[in-house]
Motif scaffolding. Structure first.
Motif, PDB file in Angstrom:
ATOM      1  N   SER A 160       4.421  10.187   0.248  1.00 17.08           N
ATOM      2  CA  SER A 160       3.814   8.863   0.374  1.00 17.08           C
ATOM      3  C   SER A 160       4.566   8.028   1.400  1.00 17.08           C
ATOM      4  CB  SER A 160       3.848   8.116  -0.970  1.00 17.08           C
ATOM      5  OG  SER A 160       3.114   8.804  -1.955  1.00 17.08           O
TER       6      SER A 160
ATOM      7  N   TRP B 147       0.854  -1.195   0.000  1.00 17.38           N
ATOM      8  CA  TRP B 147       0.000   0.000   0.000  1.00 17.38           C
ATOM      9  C   TRP B 147       0.889   1.244   0.000  1.00 17.38           C
ATOM     10  CZ3 TRP B 147      -5.306   0.571  -0.074  1.00 17.38           C
ATOM     11  CH2 TRP B 147      -6.072  -0.583   0.131  1.00 17.38           C
TER      12      TRP B 147
ATOM     13  N   TYR C  28       4.192   6.473 -13.387  1.00 17.21           N
ATOM     14  CA  TYR C  28       2.955   5.744 -13.677  1.00 17.21           C
ATOM     15  C   TYR C  28       2.032   6.570 -14.551  1.00 17.21           C
ATOM     16  CZ  TYR C  28       1.232   8.611  -9.747  1.00 17.21           C
ATOM     17  OH  TYR C  28       0.919   9.654  -8.914  1.00 17.21           O
TER      18      TYR C  28
ATOM     19  N   THR D 165      -3.236   3.826  -2.517  1.00 16.79           N
ATOM     20  CA  THR D 165      -2.852   3.027  -3.679  1.00 16.79           C
ATOM     21  C   THR D 165      -2.525   1.606  -3.238  1.00 16.79           C
ATOM     22  OG1 THR D 165      -1.898   5.008  -4.703  1.00 16.79           O
ATOM     23  CG2 THR D 165      -1.314   2.884  -5.667  1.00 16.79           C
ATOM     24  N   TYR D 166      -3.166   0.637  -3.886  1.00 15.71           N
ATOM     25  CA  TYR D 166      -2.903  -0.774  -3.600  1.00 15.71           C
ATOM     26  C   TYR D 166      -2.335  -1.440  -4.847  1.00 15.71           C
ATOM     27  CZ  TYR D 166      -3.482  -5.683  -2.410  1.00 15.71           C
ATOM     28  OH  TYR D 166      -3.248  -7.010  -2.172  1.00 15.71           O
TER      29      TYR D 166
ATOM     30  N   GLU E 142      -5.691   3.207  -7.406  1.00 16.81           N
ATOM     31  CA  GLU E 142      -5.633   4.346  -6.490  1.00 16.81           C
ATOM     32  C   GLU E 142      -7.009   4.978  -6.334  1.00 16.81           C
ATOM     33  OE1 GLU E 142      -3.126   8.470  -5.862  1.00 16.81           O
ATOM     34  OE2 GLU E 142      -4.272   8.207  -7.701  1.00 16.81           O
TER      35      GLU E 142
ATOM     36  N   GLY F 220      -4.508  10.086  -0.841  1.00 17.32           N
ATOM     37  CA  GLY F 220      -4.544   9.048  -1.856  1.00 17.32           C
ATOM     38  C   GLY F 220      -4.198   7.694  -1.240  1.00 17.32           C
TER      39      GLY F 220
ATOM     40  N   GLN G 142      -3.668   2.154 -12.368  1.00 20.94           N
ATOM     41  CA  GLN G 142      -2.355   2.652 -12.771  1.00 20.94           C
ATOM     42  C   GLN G 142      -1.497   1.543 -13.372  1.00 20.94           C
ATOM     43  OE1 GLN G 142      -0.562   4.117  -9.196  1.00 20.94           O
ATOM     44  NE2 GLN G 142      -1.848   5.945  -9.080  1.00 20.94           N
TER      45      GLN G 142
ATOM     46  N   ASN H 107       5.708  12.363  -3.960  1.00 26.41           N
ATOM     47  CA  ASN H 107       4.751  12.053  -5.018  1.00 26.41           C
ATOM     48  C   ASN H 107       4.387  13.318  -5.799  1.00 26.41           C
ATOM     49  OD1 ASN H 107       1.485  11.926  -5.674  1.00 26.41           O
ATOM     50  ND2 ASN H 107       2.588  10.062  -6.215  1.00 26.41           N
TER      51      ASN H 107
ATOM     52  N   ASP I 120       1.774  14.314  -8.996  1.00 26.37           N
ATOM     53  CA  ASP I 120       0.637  13.692  -9.668  1.00 26.37           C
ATOM     54  C   ASP I 120      -0.180  14.747 -10.416  1.00 26.37           C
ATOM     55  OD1 ASP I 120      -1.149  11.015  -9.566  1.00 26.37           O
ATOM     56  OD2 ASP I 120      -2.477  12.756  -9.447  1.00 26.37           O
TER      57      ASP I 120
ATOM     58  N   ALA J 137      -1.611  -1.057 -10.220  1.00 26.01           N
ATOM     59  CA  ALA J 137      -2.105  -0.619  -8.920  1.00 26.01           C
ATOM     60  C   ALA J 137      -3.428   0.120  -9.101  1.00 26.01           C
ATOM     61  CB  ALA J 137      -1.080   0.284  -8.236  1.00 26.01           C
TER      62      ALA J 137
END
Length: 221
Positions: A218, A39, A137, A81-82, A91, A79, A125, A183, A185, A89
């Motif tokens: 993150s 994660w 990503y 994300t897994y 998110e 956020g 992602q 991060n 984005d 992944a």
């Protein structure tokens, strides 16, 4: 100026972290690329801005000479994300922003409404790299725009329709130290809402289509 400085800060921070990453790699707690089952939880400062400039027309469709203007908003977001695999992944981002809506045209520049927006976004992602200090990503997904706690201004009444949109995403996690990374984005969301002014006396099909630009930190779990 404040908004442009924030976007410039994002680029500067990303460049600084990228140059610093090789030195950090020599430490005993060097960052490791996220893998399947990991994660990432990311706290961000997010700038949401729209270039909407759609015409406001009468109920009969006649031009009013006015256009919609939607203000920017800088707010904190989260956020989650897994990593389904080493390369894919999912998110979800959570946050809310406040925007002022104005009617502009000729000598007219008047605030008509202020609203909070809850725009949750879920993306899938693709992350091409499994080694190194930078995990870039790209992603695509959907969002839902929910307008709430609206406040009418200057004698106007405004109703905005909620609804679904879709999003594209690009970004990177830049390893810092231990479980921590920087991060960066950027998301582009496509969403159009029907705006009704003064019980339909005026209306506009507003293509909000906002950019969502974020800088954050993150932590990997």
């Amino acid at each position: 100026m404040r908004k442009m400085n924030f976007r410039t800060l994002i680029l500067a921070a990303a460049a600084a972290a990228a140059f610093a990453a090789p030195a950090m790699a020599q430490t005993a707690t060097a960052w490791e690329m996220p893998k399947k089952g990991d994660w990432l939880v990311t706290g961000r400062v997010t700038d949401v801005f729209s270039g909407a400039d759609d015409a406001i027309v009468t109920s009969a469709g006649a031009a009013s000479g006015l256009n919609v203007d939607v203000g920017d908003s800088i707010m904190p977001t989260l956020g989650f994300t897994y990593f389904l695999t080493d390369h894919f992944a999912v998110e979800a981002i959570l946050g809310t922003t406040q925007h002022e809506i104005r009617a502009k045209g000729g000598s007219t520049d008047v605030a008509v409404h202020e609203t909070w927006v809850l725009p949750p976004v879920v993306t899938l992602q693709y992350r091409p790299l499994t080694e190194g200090r930078v995990s870039p990503y790209v992603g695509a997904g959907v969002n839902y725009m929910l307008f709430y706690s609206g406040e009418d201004k200057n004698g106007f009444t405004v109703d905005l329709d909620d609804g679904f949109g879709y999003a594209l995403q690009a970004g990177a996690d830049i390893g810092l130290q231990g479980p921590w990374s920087l991060n960066v984005d950027v998301k582009k969301i496509w969403f159009e809402t029907d705006a009704s002014v003064n019980d339909g006396a005026l209306r506009s099909d507003v293509a909000l289509d906002p950019w969502v630009v974020s800088l954050g930190v993150s932590r990997k779990f």
